[in-house]
Design a protein around this motif. Structure first.
Motif, PDB file in Angstrom:
ATOM      1  N   PRO A 128       0.802  -1.233   0.000  1.00  0.00           N
ATOM      2  CA  PRO A 128       0.000   0.000   0.000  1.00  0.00           C
ATOM      3  C   PRO A 128       0.829   1.274   0.000  1.00  0.00           C
ATOM      4  CG  PRO A 128      -0.144  -1.125   2.131  1.00  0.00           C
ATOM      5  CD  PRO A 128       0.607  -2.038   1.208  1.00  0.00           C
ATOM      6  N   ALA A 129       2.092   1.193   0.421  1.00  0.00           N
ATOM      7  CA  ALA A 129       2.852   2.442   0.560  1.00  0.00           C
ATOM      8  C   ALA A 129       4.104   2.488  -0.295  1.00  0.00           C
ATOM      9  CB  ALA A 129       3.207   2.656   2.029  1.00  0.00           C
ATOM     10  N   LYS A 130       4.224   1.584  -1.244  1.00  0.00           N
ATOM     11  CA  LYS A 130       5.379   1.670  -2.155  1.00  0.00           C
ATOM     12  C   LYS A 130       4.963   1.092  -3.516  1.00  0.00           C
ATOM     13  CE  LYS A 130       7.445  -2.743  -0.942  1.00  0.00           C
ATOM     14  NZ  LYS A 130       8.547  -3.528  -0.554  1.00  0.00           N
ATOM     15  N   GLU A 175      -0.287  -4.662 -15.526  1.00  0.00           N
ATOM     16  CA  GLU A 175      -0.077  -3.818 -16.716  1.00  0.00           C
ATOM     17  C   GLU A 175      -1.300  -2.943 -16.967  1.00  0.00           C
ATOM     18  OE1 GLU A 175       2.573  -3.473 -18.598  1.00  0.00           O
ATOM     19  OE2 GLU A 175       3.829  -5.151 -17.926  1.00  0.00           O
ATOM     20  N   ARG A 176      -1.076  -1.706 -17.385  1.00  0.00           N
ATOM     21  CA  ARG A 176      -2.188  -0.802 -17.683  1.00  0.00           C
ATOM     22  C   ARG A 176      -2.314  -0.718 -19.205  1.00  0.00           C
ATOM     23  NH1 ARG A 176      -2.785   2.816 -13.203  1.00  0.00           N
ATOM     24  NH2 ARG A 176      -4.796   3.234 -14.160  1.00  0.00           N
ATOM     25  N   GLU A 177      -3.093  -1.613 -19.767  1.00  0.00           N
ATOM     26  CA  GLU A 177      -3.179  -1.719 -21.230  1.00  0.00           C
ATOM     27  C   GLU A 177      -3.520  -0.395 -21.895  1.00  0.00           C
ATOM     28  OE1 GLU A 177      -2.071  -4.169 -22.755  1.00  0.00           O
ATOM     29  OE2 GLU A 177      -1.955  -5.623 -21.108  1.00  0.00           O
ATOM     30  N   HIS A 223      -4.428  11.854 -10.912  1.00  0.00           N
ATOM     31  CA  HIS A 223      -4.764  12.021  -9.499  1.00  0.00           C
ATOM     32  C   HIS A 223      -3.778  11.285  -8.600  1.00  0.00           C
ATOM     33  CE1 HIS A 223      -8.555  14.070  -9.854  1.00  0.00           C
ATOM     34  NE2 HIS A 223      -8.818  13.302 -10.893  1.00  0.00           N
ATOM     35  N   SER A 224      -3.666  11.779  -7.386  1.00  0.00           N
ATOM     36  CA  SER A 224      -2.821  11.102  -6.404  1.00  0.00           C
ATOM     37  C   SER A 224      -3.351   9.680  -6.202  1.00  0.00           C
ATOM     38  CB  SER A 224      -2.865  11.893  -5.101  1.00  0.00           C
ATOM     39  OG  SER A 224      -2.114  11.223  -4.149  1.00  0.00           O
ATOM     40  N   GLY A 225      -2.456   8.710  -6.253  1.00  0.00           N
ATOM     41  CA  GLY A 225      -2.860   7.317  -6.040  1.00  0.00           C
ATOM     42  C   GLY A 225      -3.322   6.614  -7.303  1.00  0.00           C
TER      43      GLY A 225
HETATM   44  N1  LIG Z   1      -0.210  -1.102 -11.946  1.00  0.00           N
HETATM   45  C1  LIG Z   1      -0.293  -1.382 -10.640  1.00  0.00           C
HETATM   46  N2  LIG Z   1      -0.367  -2.663 -10.212  1.00  0.00           N
HETATM   47  C2  LIG Z   1      -0.466  -2.951  -8.901  1.00  0.00           C
HETATM   48  N3  LIG Z   1      -0.481  -2.025  -7.944  1.00  0.00           N
HETATM   49  C3  LIG Z   1      -0.399  -0.733  -8.296  1.00  0.00           C
HETATM   50  C4  LIG Z   1      -0.307  -0.352  -9.666  1.00  0.00           C
HETATM   51  N4  LIG Z   1      -0.241   0.990  -9.733  1.00  0.00           N
HETATM   52  C5  LIG Z   1      -0.293   1.429  -8.471  1.00  0.00           C
HETATM   53  N5  LIG Z   1      -0.365   0.416  -7.599  1.00  0.00           N
HETATM   54  C6  LIG Z   1      -0.394   0.577  -6.133  1.00  0.00           C
HETATM   55  O1  LIG Z   1      -1.184   1.724  -5.870  1.00  0.00           O
HETATM   56  C7  LIG Z   1      -0.624   2.567  -4.888  1.00  0.00           C
HETATM   57  C8  LIG Z   1      -0.458   3.979  -5.413  1.00  0.00           C
HETATM   58  O2  LIG Z   1       0.389   3.988  -6.542  1.00  0.00           O
HETATM   59  P1  LIG Z   1       1.432   5.160  -6.836  1.00  0.00           P
HETATM   60  O3  LIG Z   1       2.143   5.561  -5.600  1.00  0.00           O
HETATM   61  O4  LIG Z   1       2.225   4.699  -7.995  1.00  0.00           O
HETATM   62  O5  LIG Z   1       0.438   6.328  -7.269  1.00  0.00           O
HETATM   63  P2  LIG Z   1       0.825   7.832  -7.705  1.00  0.00           P
HETATM   64  O6  LIG Z   1      -0.085   8.183  -8.831  1.00  0.00           O
HETATM   65  O7  LIG Z   1       2.281   7.937  -7.968  1.00  0.00           O
HETATM   66  O8  LIG Z   1       0.408   8.654  -6.413  1.00  0.00           O
HETATM   67  P3  LIG Z   1       0.987  10.096  -5.932  1.00  0.00           P
HETATM   68  O9  LIG Z   1       0.492  11.110  -6.912  1.00  0.00           O
HETATM   69  O10 LIG Z   1       0.355  10.278  -4.589  1.00  0.00           O
HETATM   70  O11 LIG Z   1       2.480  10.008  -5.897  1.00  0.00           O
HETATM   71  C9  LIG Z   1       0.636   1.850  -4.430  1.00  0.00           C
HETATM   72  O12 LIG Z   1       0.273   1.126  -3.286  1.00  0.00           O
HETATM   73  C10 LIG Z   1       0.981   0.887  -5.548  1.00  0.00           C
HETATM   74  O13 LIG Z   1       1.602  -0.274  -5.033  1.00  0.00           O
END
Ligand SMILES: Nc1ncnc2c1ncn2[C@@H]1O[C@H](COP(=O)(O)OP(=O)(O)OP(=O)(O)O)[C@@H](O)[C@H]1O
Ligand SMILES: [Mg+2]
Length: 443
Positions: A12-14, A22-24, A46-48
């Motif tokens: 959840p935090a990395k 994969e994001r097709e 968006h964040s997350g």
């Molecule tokens: N493609 C993915 N597959 C599995 N888990 C994912 C995927 N993308 C993101 N996650 C999970 O979702 C969470 C948020 O992802 P991430 O930190 O990459 O978002 P972000 O858009 O960079 O957010 P922020 O803008 O706050 O930095 C993390 O816990 C990550 O492990």
């Protein structure tokens, strides 16, 4: 079967690695841009939504090396340049140590070490006088570009939108310099990651950039992608999550993978699964309830922080606008409603509330300043809480009569098609009990 620790599967935090999905929808655009020499990139969303995770995974697949600078508000252009320069040390030092695999030419390495010596001397003096790095005039964007290119790196700027206008402008100009150097150094590029408006910012700083950068929006995850994370994790840990529970988690996540990872981790911990099981382990509703409770315990401070941000009252006028709008939105079901629906909900208890205030508040509630509390879906024209826990928390927090969960969810007639009503009730109950306990502790 390989053994994996649960904390490497649910992250959840990395950035997710082994459970990366994969994001097709954006993969081709992202890969093409990364593989096109000279193409500068802006990744926003968006964040997350998964920007960092997606980029980290793609860079691992496609690039030998990369540098990441995390921008913070108040950071200067010089500090950002210096951060990249310092990080390059790992490649240049390694080049010196392993002469066999001499990858960076002696001339460039010599040049790099020359500037590093000057910087060392300069920072000895400046750190005593003023704690701001002074860069030697030789460390120009062109030179930094050569050093990054020779190390076969690209340069990732996280949170680009936090840089102030003056410094952001200079960073946009670096993109132009890097573009010109791409013939010689094909991996060299800036990848700016930021909030929703980042692409507009870069172009605003430098109009010439408008058709030279690749703008990539990372949308929130689809239900299908969230289900993929769960399916992958089931395989990796040799567990079987009840299908109703998977559906509930997908709904609770509302496009945010971090919520899915948190609840997944909670499920496994509730069941005592800490690594890949020898024999398949079944996980059901009981574990979900525990996972939800743990999630709320864990995040109640940050939920409160977000709600405080959303409710913050700048001026004391006739209406407590943000509270009124959030209360109105909370009266609608989880999937939210149109501006008209929210307005009707508000007018049932604030007869004279002006529509223009609602319009203004809804716009602001989507901004980063207000914690992106509310989300607007262009396709359906509906506004909703960006995270279902925000709604549950808002309901729990704004409700003065803290015992009537049933009354709170009375309007939620459509839960059978979204989130189960009893689960929302349990979430609210759990939130109330955390709040009450804290208040008791404080007294
Ligand atoms: N493609 C993915 N597959 C599995 N888990 C994912 C995927 N993308 C993101 N996650 C999970 O979702 C969470 C948020 O992802 P991430 O930190 O990459 O978002 P972000 O858009 O960079 O957010 P922020 O803008 O706050 O930095 C993390 O816990 C990550 O492990
Ligand atoms: Mg990120």
């Amino acid at each position: 079967m390989d053994t994996h620790s649960v904390i490497d599967v649910f992250t959840p935090a990395k950035p997710a690695r082994i459970s990366f999905v994969e994001r097709e929808a954006i993969n081709t655009k992202l890969v093409n841009a990364l593989q096109t020499p000279g193409k500068q990139m802006v990744i926003y969303g968006h964040s997350g939504s998964g920007k960092t995770t997606l980029l980290e995974n793609k860079l691992c697949q496609l690039y030998e090396n990369h540098l990441t600078t995390r921008c913070m508000s108040g950071m200067t252009f010089e500090q950002i340049l210096r951060d990249a320069f310092d990080q390059l040390g790992q490649y240049y030092d390694a080049t010196v140590k392993t002469k066999d695999s001499y990858s960076i030419s002696g001339e460039i390495a010599g040049d790099y070490f020359g500037i590093r010596a000057k910087l060392g001397a300069a920072s000895d003096v400046t750190s005593m006088v003023e704690k701001r790095p002074v860069l030697p005039p030789e460390l120009t964007p062109q030179r930094l570009g050569r050093y990054i290119g020779a190390a076969k790196c690209c340069w990732v700027l996280e949170d680009f939108h936090k840089v102030s206008q003056d410094h952001g402008k200079k960073l946009s100009q670096i993109m132009k310099v890097f573009m010109d150097l791409a013939n010689e150094w094909p991996t060299l590029k800036v990848v700016a990651i930021g909030a929703v408006d980042t692409a507009r910012l870069v172009v605003q700083y430098d109009a010439e950039m408008s058709n030279r950068i690749s703008e990539i929006e990372v949308p929130l995850m689809s239900s299908f992608e969230i289900r993929e994370i769960l399916a992958k994790s089931e395989d990796l840990l040799n567990i079987s999550i009840d299908s109703v529970v998977k559906r509930e988690i997908t709904l609770l996540s509302n496009g945010l993978a971090s919520v899915c990872h948190s609840l997944g981790l909670g499920l496994c911990r509730a069941k005592g699964v800490l690594e890949t099981a020898n024999n398949k382990v079944g996980i059901g509703e009981e574990e979900l309830q525990k996972a939800i409770r743990d999630y709320i315990e864990d995040s109640s401070d940050s939920l409160k922080g977000v709600l405080d941000k959303a409710l913050y009252r700048k001026r004391h006028g006739q209406f407590d606008n943000f509270r009124i709008v959030i209360e109105g939105l909370a009266k609608l079901p989880q999937e939210g409603g149109t501006k008209g629906d929210i307005y009707d909900a508000i007018r049932s208890y604030h007869h004279k509330y002006p529509q223009s205030n609602l319009v203004h508040c809804l716009k602001e509630l989507q901004s980063e300043d207000r914690g992106e509390f509310v989300r607007y879906d262009q396709n359906s024209g509906r506004y909703s809480f960006s995270n279902p826990f925000y709604r549950a928390y808002a309901l729990a927090y704004l409700n003065k009569d803290r015992t009537s969960t049933k009354k709170l969810i009375k309007t939620d007639t459509s839960y059978n098609i979204t989130l189960k009503a009893e689960n929302i009730a349990k979430i609210i109950d759990a939130m109330l009990s955390v709040q009450n306990r804290r208040e008791e502790d404080a007294n």
